[in-house]
Scaffold this motif. Structure first.
Motif, short mmCIF file in Angstrom:
data_model
loop_
_atom_site.label_atom_id
_atom_site.label_comp_id
_atom_site.label_asym_id
_atom_site.label_seq_id
_atom_site.Cartn_x
_atom_site.Cartn_y
_atom_site.Cartn_z
N ALA A 169 -52.07 -83.50 -124.67
CA ALA A 169 -53.26 -83.17 -124.98
C ALA A 169 -54.03 -84.21 -126.02
O ALA A 169 -53.28 -85.03 -126.63
CB ALA A 169 -53.56 -82.03 -125.48
N SER A 170 -55.24 -84.21 -126.24
CA SER A 170 -55.72 -85.12 -127.26
C SER A 170 -55.40 -84.79 -128.57
O SER A 170 -55.30 -83.52 -128.99
CB SER A 170 -57.27 -85.07 -127.03
OG SER A 170 -57.88 -85.49 -128.19
N ILE A 229 -55.46 -81.02 -130.87
CA ILE A 229 -54.14 -80.68 -131.10
C ILE A 229 -54.27 -80.41 -132.82
O ILE A 229 -53.66 -79.30 -133.39
CB ILE A 229 -53.10 -81.28 -130.80
CG1 ILE A 229 -52.76 -81.22 -129.32
CG2 ILE A 229 -51.74 -80.80 -131.29
CD1 ILE A 229 -52.47 -79.89 -128.69
N SER A 230 -54.67 -81.50 -133.50
CA SER A 230 -54.54 -81.63 -134.96
C SER A 230 -55.78 -80.72 -135.46
O SER A 230 -55.62 -80.17 -136.38
CB SER A 230 -54.62 -82.82 -135.45
OG SER A 230 -56.13 -83.56 -135.17
N LEU A 231 -56.70 -80.53 -134.61
CA LEU A 231 -57.78 -79.56 -135.09
C LEU A 231 -57.17 -77.97 -134.94
O LEU A 231 -57.65 -77.32 -136.07
CB LEU A 231 -59.05 -79.68 -133.90
CG LEU A 231 -60.04 -78.75 -134.36
CD1 LEU A 231 -60.84 -79.12 -135.60
CD2 LEU A 231 -61.18 -78.76 -133.11
N GLY A 232 -56.24 -77.87 -134.09
CA GLY A 232 -55.72 -76.43 -134.21
C GLY A 232 -54.63 -76.34 -135.47
O GLY A 232 -54.59 -75.08 -135.97
N HIS A 247 -53.34 -92.45 -132.05
CA HIS A 247 -53.40 -91.05 -132.15
C HIS A 247 -54.07 -90.52 -133.63
O HIS A 247 -53.82 -91.33 -134.64
CB HIS A 247 -51.95 -90.50 -132.17
CG HIS A 247 -51.25 -90.53 -130.96
ND1 HIS A 247 -50.81 -91.79 -130.49
CD2 HIS A 247 -51.21 -89.68 -129.91
CE1 HIS A 247 -50.37 -91.56 -129.14
NE2 HIS A 247 -50.60 -90.19 -128.86
N VAL A 248 -54.74 -89.65 -133.85
CA VAL A 248 -55.47 -89.21 -134.99
C VAL A 248 -54.87 -87.95 -135.18
O VAL A 248 -54.66 -86.97 -134.54
CB VAL A 248 -56.90 -89.30 -134.64
CG1 VAL A 248 -57.22 -88.06 -133.82
CG2 VAL A 248 -57.87 -89.03 -136.09
N ASP A 249 -54.85 -87.49 -136.77
CA ASP A 249 -54.58 -86.23 -137.14
C ASP A 249 -55.54 -85.84 -138.24
O ASP A 249 -55.54 -86.43 -139.21
CB ASP A 249 -53.20 -86.36 -137.69
CG ASP A 249 -52.48 -85.01 -138.08
OD1 ASP A 249 -53.31 -83.80 -138.14
OD2 ASP A 249 -51.42 -84.77 -138.02
N ILE A 250 -56.34 -84.90 -137.95
CA ILE A 250 -57.42 -84.53 -139.02
C ILE A 250 -56.94 -83.14 -139.85
O ILE A 250 -57.66 -82.44 -140.47
CB ILE A 250 -58.57 -84.18 -138.40
CG1 ILE A 250 -58.61 -83.03 -137.51
CG2 ILE A 250 -59.31 -85.41 -137.64
CD1 ILE A 250 -59.74 -82.47 -136.81
N SER A 251 -55.47 -82.96 -139.44
CA SER A 251 -55.09 -81.65 -140.21
C SER A 251 -54.45 -82.21 -141.68
O SER A 251 -53.76 -81.28 -142.29
CB SER A 251 -53.83 -80.94 -139.40
OG SER A 251 -52.58 -81.78 -139.19
#
Length: 332
Positions: free
Chosen positions: A136-137, A141-144, A69-73
């Motif tokens: 969801a991807s 999600i983290s983009l949002g 899982h990735v988090d770009i936020s």
């Protein structure tokens, strides 16, 4: 014969470590030839002080990415929590005058730290539950969430900056024996804890299992949803710590203070050999990835290269690292 991909990415954690150490040595040699001050102990300490916050953020991103899982936020999270932390101190101490009762001064830092960590926990919980329940991807999600946290930071600060006027400098600028910055100890301590969790704790093994095959991990009895949510919570708390140290170092908070850490942390983790699909990677290589990214930034400055090129270099590193990783996986 060794494939091109495996040569650059290395086979296994040890191979990846050797490649990263080799690249770090190459950068050190080139930068030193151009400017001999690069290897001065003061500059080396300065580099580690600059990457301390990045290292803490990257440790959380890397541990979560091991589970796939990735988090770009994360950059927006650091900005938001940094702003909340600085605002709490400024308002509780009525800065810049600071004419408040002693009891209020005594409570300011504990309250600001607790508030920031509470926000980090809430953000991690919100991100984790949303990803797990929506199926969801995590990237989308983290983009949002990245957009949402950026907007929240602007709303909270009103676009203004919040200065600490020389208060709370211990974590960001304090030094042990006037030599070793305290922030470096936090960075190294988090790396060691991440290494112990990933290598020796059952929770770490669960992260690898979920990243390798989530369905198989679930069938084998692992509560995959709970493990993933814990990963997001851990990352939120690490981002809170990173925000506190960052604001302590720079002494002021803007709505965008930590935004750049999203790309740098992801670059460090990917260069450190954590697979985007999960199941691979380790804390030591994440540490080396952070050092590599920090050295590149400092070397460009030392060599008087246009600072705007840094983003280009980091972007190319991500593209090359991901491309070679995929090439290596296909060839293996």
């Amino acid at each position: 014969m060794k494939s091109v991909g495996s040569f650059f990415t290395g086979k296994g954690s040890a191979g990846q470590s050797y490649v990263l150490i080799f690249l770090i040595l190459v950068i050190v040699v080139i930068a030193t030839v151009v400017n001999h001050r690069f290897v001065h102990p003061r500059n080396i300490i300065n580099i580690f002080q600059q990457i301390a916050v990045l290292g803490i953020v990257a440790s959380g991103v890397g541990m979560l990415l091991v589970s796939g899982h990735v988090d770009i936020s994360v950059g927006s999270q650091v900005s938001l929590m940094g702003a909340i932390f600085a605002m709490a101190i400024q308002r509780m101490m009525a800065l810049p005058e600071g004419n408040v009762e002693p009891w209020r001064q005594a409570l300011t830092y504990p309250v600001a730290i607790a508030l920031t960590c509470g926000v980090g926990l809430a953000i991690g919980l919100a991100n984790g539950i949303t990803v797990v329940k929506s199926r969801a991807s995590s990237f989308i999600i983290s983009l949002g969430f990245m957009s949402a946290y950026s907007s929240l930071a602007l709303l909270v600060t009103g676009g203004a900056s919040y200065m600490l006027f020389g208060r709370f400098e211990l974590l960001g600028r304090g030094r042990i024996f006037h030599y070793l910055p305290i922030s470096i100890l936090f960075f190294l301590g988090i790396v060691v804890i991440a290494h112990i969790i990933l290598k020796y704790f059952r929770y770490g093994r669960f992260l690898y299992a979920i990243g390798s095959n989530r369905k198989a991990a679930f069938v084998s009895g692992i509560n995959t949803d709970r493990i993933i949510i814990k990963g997001y919570i851990m990352m939120g708390l690490l981002n809170a710590l990173a925000a506190i140290i960052l604001i302590s170092r720079v002494g002021t908070a803007l709505a965008t203070t930590g935004d750049d850490y999203a790309l740098d942390a992801l670059a460090s983790v990917i260069v450190g050999g954590v697979a985007l699909t999960g199941g691979k990677g380790g804390a030591l290589n994440i540490f080396l990835g952070v050092v590599l990214i920090g050295l590149i930034g400092n070397a460009l400055i030392i060599m008087n290269v246009n600072p705007h090129i840094r983003g280009l270099v980091i972007g190319l590193i991500i593209i090359i690292a991901v491309s070679l990783s995929q090439l290596s996986e296909r060839q293996s």
